[in-house]
Design a protein around this motif. Structure first.
Motif, PDB file in Angstrom:
ATOM      1  N   SER A  93       0.840  -1.196   0.000  1.00  0.00           N
ATOM      2  CA  SER A  93       0.000   0.000   0.000  1.00  0.00           C
ATOM      3  C   SER A  93       0.872   1.243   0.000  1.00  0.00           C
ATOM      4  O   SER A  93       1.933   1.277   0.627  1.00  0.00           O
ATOM      5  CB  SER A  93      -0.896  -0.016   1.241  1.00  0.00           C
ATOM      6  OG  SER A  93      -1.614   1.186   1.356  1.00  0.00           O
ATOM      7  N   SER A  94       0.437   2.282  -0.712  1.00  0.00           N
ATOM      8  CA  SER A  94       1.193   3.542  -0.762  1.00  0.00           C
ATOM      9  C   SER A  94       0.272   4.707  -0.423  1.00  0.00           C
ATOM     10  O   SER A  94      -0.609   5.078  -1.202  1.00  0.00           O
ATOM     11  CB  SER A  94       1.791   3.765  -2.158  1.00  0.00           C
ATOM     12  OG  SER A  94       2.454   5.009  -2.225  1.00  0.00           O
ATOM     13  N   SER A  95       0.488   5.273   0.754  1.00  0.00           N
ATOM     14  CA  SER A  95      -0.312   6.424   1.180  1.00  0.00           C
ATOM     15  C   SER A  95       0.492   7.710   1.165  1.00  0.00           C
ATOM     16  O   SER A  95      -0.053   8.774   1.466  1.00  0.00           O
ATOM     17  CB  SER A  95      -0.859   6.186   2.593  1.00  0.00           C
ATOM     18  OG  SER A  95       0.202   6.010   3.516  1.00  0.00           O
ATOM     19  N   ASP A  96       1.785   7.615   0.798  1.00  0.00           N
ATOM     20  CA  ASP A  96       2.650   8.799   0.844  1.00  0.00           C
ATOM     21  C   ASP A  96       3.237   9.194  -0.497  1.00  0.00           C
ATOM     22  O   ASP A  96       3.725  10.306  -0.655  1.00  0.00           O
ATOM     23  CB  ASP A  96       3.781   8.588   1.858  1.00  0.00           C
ATOM     24  CG  ASP A  96       4.624   7.358   1.550  1.00  0.00           C
ATOM     25  OD1 ASP A  96       4.208   6.548   0.687  1.00  0.00           O
ATOM     26  OD2 ASP A  96       5.690   7.196   2.175  1.00  0.00           O
ATOM     27  N   HIS A  97       3.220   8.303  -1.502  1.00  0.00           N
ATOM     28  CA  HIS A  97       3.805   8.623  -2.802  1.00  0.00           C
ATOM     29  C   HIS A  97       2.788   8.500  -3.942  1.00  0.00           C
ATOM     30  O   HIS A  97       2.584   9.443  -4.698  1.00  0.00           O
ATOM     31  CB  HIS A  97       5.014   7.726  -3.084  1.00  0.00           C
ATOM     32  CG  HIS A  97       6.238   8.103  -2.304  1.00  0.00           C
ATOM     33  ND1 HIS A  97       6.877   9.309  -2.453  1.00  0.00           N
ATOM     34  CD2 HIS A  97       6.938   7.427  -1.355  1.00  0.00           C
ATOM     35  CE1 HIS A  97       7.922   9.367  -1.647  1.00  0.00           C
ATOM     36  NE2 HIS A  97       7.976   8.237  -0.964  1.00  0.00           N
TER      37      HIS A  97
END
Length: 242
Positions: A42-46
């Motif tokens: 999961s990617s919540s910052d990029h």
């Protein structure tokens, strides 16, 4: 990253392939054994946000594949097929009958690259990567087999001359960022159709999630390597976007 008096190496299998770290001296291409590459992180910052996380790649080790039965399906669909051509997007893909217990590390190769960082730039690059590689990624030591030198300059010959060889094969041992199956941002196993739709829908501070997938596919093709999982995922995502 593997630091020594001669500098350090950084191995890339995801965005580092198409978005290099700063201050690197030159790049080599090659592969690591004993892993599969999946968009299960999961990617919540990029490539997404906390409210709508995107998907980025991580590696799953053969050791984890052997321990966790839920991870077996994908390896039979992609890596272990005798004939790896996918006939049609979204169609049921035949599965191999190979026993997971008979799989060796040499059967699983993830192609990527490695960058050499000169001693004077080591600390700056480490600080950069500590910020870039967040959201569940931790460092792990793996060997990287060098297949070719893609960039040559005044540093190349001297550094390469100190790289060990085993049975005529040059390799480096280095650290690599991986989001393991235990980290909180690990999503998989996820159906490839679900992943493709999520990628099409997602966008974050670093841009569209689909751009990440597209650039990674193009970069791996540029290495002359086949990654059927990436190819099917990209074809599905392209269809869903249209």
């Amino acid at each position: 990253m593997a630091q020594s008096e001669n500098g350090m190496w950084i191995i890339g299998y995801g965005s580092l392939i198409f978005k290099p770290p700063p201050f690197y001296s030159f790049r080599v291409n090659g592969y690591i054994e004993g892993f599969i590459r999946r968009f299960w992180q999961s990617s919540s910052d990029h490539r997404g946000t906390p409210e709508s996380p995107g998907r980025v790649v991580t590696l799953v080790s053969l050791e984890d594949l052997l321990v966790h039965d839920k991870l077996h399906h994908d390896i039979h669909v992609y890596e272990l097929l005798e004939h790896k051509a996918i006939v049609s997007v979204g169609a049921s893909v035949a599965q191999s009958s190979v026993s997971i217990s008979s799989v060796s590390k040499a059967d699983l190769k993830v192609w990527g690259c490695a960058y050499y960082i000169a001693p004077e730039n080591v600390e700056k690059v480490k600080e950069y990567l500590d910020v870039r590689e967040q959201d569940g990624y931790t460092t792990h030591v793996v060997p990287f087999v060098i297949s070719s030198i893609s960039e040559e300059n005044e540093f190349t010959d001297e550094v390469i001359s100190h790289i060990p060889k085993e049975n005529g094969v040059s390799y480096i041992t280095s650290s690599i960022y991986i989001g393991t199956v235990e980290n909180a941002s690990f999503i998989g196993p996820e159906d490839v159709k679900v992943t493709a739709k999520k990628i099409v829908e997602s966008r974050g501070p670093s841009g569209e999630n689909l751009e990440y997938l597209q650039k990674l596919c193009e970069s791996v093709r540029g290495l002359g390597a086949a990654d059927q999982y990436l190819e099917e995922l990209y074809k599905l995502a392209s269809l869903y976007r249209n």
